[in-house]
Enzyme design. Structure first.
Site: not given
Ligand SMILES: Cc1cc2nc3c(=O)[nH]c(=O)nc-3n(C[C@H](O)[C@H](O)[C@H](O)COP(=O)(O)OP(=O)(O)OC[C@H]3O[C@@H](n4cnc5c(N)ncnc54)[C@H](O)[C@@H]3O)c2cc1C
Length: 507
Positions: A15, A41, A44, A52, A80, A98, A187, A336, A435
């Site tokens: 989430g 969760s 977690i 951005a 932005k 830009p 999970v 991620l 492209y």
């Molecule tokens: C330093 C940094 C800067 C960033 N800056 C940018 C930016 O400027 N612009 C941009 O577009 N992106 C940026 N990103 C990337 C962006 O933060 C992520 O793409 C975005 O937050 C998506 O994360 P996610 O949902 O994939 O993972 P997460 O936010 O880690 O979510 C993972 C989810 O999985 C759940 N989960 C994991 N294991 C279990 C389990 N066993 N049981 C139940 N639930 C579980 C967790 O509870 C959580 O809800 C940045 C990332 C970093 C590290």
């Protein structure tokens, strides 16, 4: 008349932003073809950075049927117009990448060739002076573009928002308006079909079982389904993108006025971001742990920020790369869990958005996965990652900096062949590889090449057909028109207050 197939049971694991974007997008755009359940969760937690975005996010918000002003108010968003890069090519240099074009082509010759011709003759102003997005950004002005083909339609915009608020906003929207079921729980077991290897069920700590037909893995860096369960191979890109940590910390605004840009300021072991939100400034030092320790990086960023600190620095760890395939069996990774490329060009949410878009286009309606659709999805996602990877590496490699080990490393490293070929084409001809899919077209490459001092040896000879004075007059007229447009635009803060914050004041 053919009957509608039974809805495909989609289970989204996670989430964070990727999870809620996936759940909201699939539920809205596939409607009765799916049921969507999301498991997350709170123990977690989420990454919760990522302030951005790129202009594409606007289309996503719009397709979900969300009102822009409401969304911007809920996430404390600002506008932005691009990214302001400092000290990348050389210390003291700056340029804006830009969301928009530089000038216009004439007689079939792209604008930047005319600019290069005038530059050679010492008759051109800074390239950014011929971009309305750059001119407005540097003047801290903002007004949405028009769509009438005039000068005011030569740019786009994105948002900068509080990343901890975007997921919850989408959650509210998806559960209330789109029928997404949310299940809280961790999970602890993933069951697979013994014959096909497909994932069949997620088992929670509480013992509850969640069965599904298709699993969208949004479990973040854990990559619980695609990585841990299916063992999908990780492609490591850290030799080219050595930053593997970030120290993030918010601070207060020091002024009411702020520019509608993300700032990226090169540092001895990486770079730091500065992102204005409505209520505060986001900051972070993205660094390579090969060249600076976490403690040192936290101290450096705490000293560097210019407003009152609102928290202690929070260190995040990551690595650059992606899974070989984002869709394997009946698991599709979004966010991620599929890969990560550092945030220099704010591309992560875009990559999630595109994965969701491709999944919707290639969705296995009725539950039967066609291998050709899966392969096509993987091809498209790979293409997106590859384009972003090369463009990011360019920012580090195209430098004259030799003042630290980090910059010596990135300046002298061998880059991927695909990037080396693009750079050779530019250096030898002043042309950008063409492209028509993925991210970053001509203006983006031109901004970084010329902003970081990568000059082509020649440019289009047709620029010598008109007299140089004639070209100079055309550019001067363009510049004057831009100055007039910018003068007529409201300030960024003023526009925000009028169009976004007024909702907060409504009874
Ligand atoms: C330093 C940094 C800067 C960033 N800056 C940018 C930016 O400027 N612009 C941009 O577009 N992106 C940026 N990103 C990337 C962006 O933060 C992520 O793409 C975005 O937050 C998506 O994360 P996610 O949902 O994939 O993972 P997460 O936010 O880690 O979510 C993972 C989810 O999985 C759940 N989960 C994991 N294991 C279990 C389990 N066993 N049981 C139940 N639930 C579980 C967790 O509870 C959580 O809800 C940045 C990332 C970093 C590290």
């Amino acid at each position: 008349m053919s009957e509608r197939p039974a809805p495909t049971r989609v289970v989204v694991l996670g989430g964070g932003t990727a999870g809620w974007m996936s759940a909201a997008g699939l539920a809205k755009l596939l409607g009765p073809l799916v049921t969507v359940t999301l498991v997350e969760s709170e123990d977690i937690g989420i990454v919760g950075v990522g302030e951005a975005t790129l202009p594409h996010i606007r289309g996503f918000v719009e397709r979900l049927g969300i009102d822009e002003a409401e969304f911007m108010r809920a996430t404390h968003a600002t506008y932005k117009l691009g990214i302001d890069f400092r000290d990348f090519g050389r210390i003291g240099d700056s340029y804006v990448h830009p969301f928009g074009t530089f000038g216009e082509e004439a007689a079939g010759v792209p604008f930047h060739h005319y600019w290069l011709e005038l530059q050679r003759r010492g008759m051109a102003e800074d390239l950014g002076h011929y971009s309305l997005a750059v001119s407005a950004a540097l003047a801290s002005k903002f007004r949405p573009p028009t769509a009438d083909g005039s000068l005011t339609s030569t740019y786009g915009y994105a948002y900068q928002f509080d990343a901890t608020l975007f997921g919850p906003f989408l959650r509210e929207h998806a559960t209330k308006n789109r029928g997404v079921e949310r299940i809280e729980g961790k999970v602890v077991e993933v069951r697979q079909d013994p014959e096909s290897g497909d994932v069949t069920t997620l088992v929670l700590e509480s013992g509850r079982e969640i069965a599904g037909d298709l699993f969208v893995d949004c479990s973040g860096f854990r990559s619980l389904l695609l990585g841990s369960t299916l063992g999908e191979r990780w492609e490591d890109w850290s030799p080219w993108l050595p930053c593997d940590r970030a120290a993030a910390l918010p601070c207060a605004h020091i002024s009411e006025d702020f520019a509608p840009v993300t700032s990226a300021i090169a540092m001895p072991a990486g770079w730091r971001w500065r992102i204005p939100l409505q209520h505060r400034m986001g900051n972070g030092y993205v660094f390579s742990s090969q060249f600076i320790s976490e403690d040192e990086a936290c101290a450096v960023i705490s000293d560097a920020v210019d407003g009152e600190l609102l928290a202690e620095p929070r260190v995040l760890r990551f690595r650059a790369g992606r899974r070989s395939k984002s869709w394997n069996r009946n698991v599709i990774a979004v966010g991620l869990s599929s890969g990560f490329l550092e945030p220099l060009e704010s591309t992560s949410l875009y990559l999630s958005q595109m994965a969701i878009t491709y999944l919707i286009e290639l969705f296995p309606v009725g539950g039967q996965i066609d291998a050709r659709d899966r392969d096509e999805f993987n091809r498209l996602v790979d293409m997106e990652y590859d384009r972003v990877r090369d463009f990011l590496i360019l920012h580090f490699h195209a430098t004259e900096r030799d003042d630290s080990e980090f910059w010596n490393h990135v300046r002298t490293m061998q880059v991927p062949d695909t990037l080396a070929e693009k750079m050779t084409l530019w250096r030898e001809t002043g042309r950008i590889e063409k492209y028509s899919d993925g991210l970053f077209y001509d203006a983006s490459w031109i901004a970084v090449y010329l902003g970081q001092g990568v000059w082509p040896q020649r440019h289009d000879p047709r620029t010598r057909l008109p007299a140089p004075e004639q070209i100079a007059r055309a550019l001067a007229r363009l510049r004057e028109a831009m100055i007039e447009e910018v003068a007529a635009m409201p300030g960024h803060r003023e526009f925000l207050t009028a169009n976004v914050q007024r909702l907060a004041a409504a009874p």
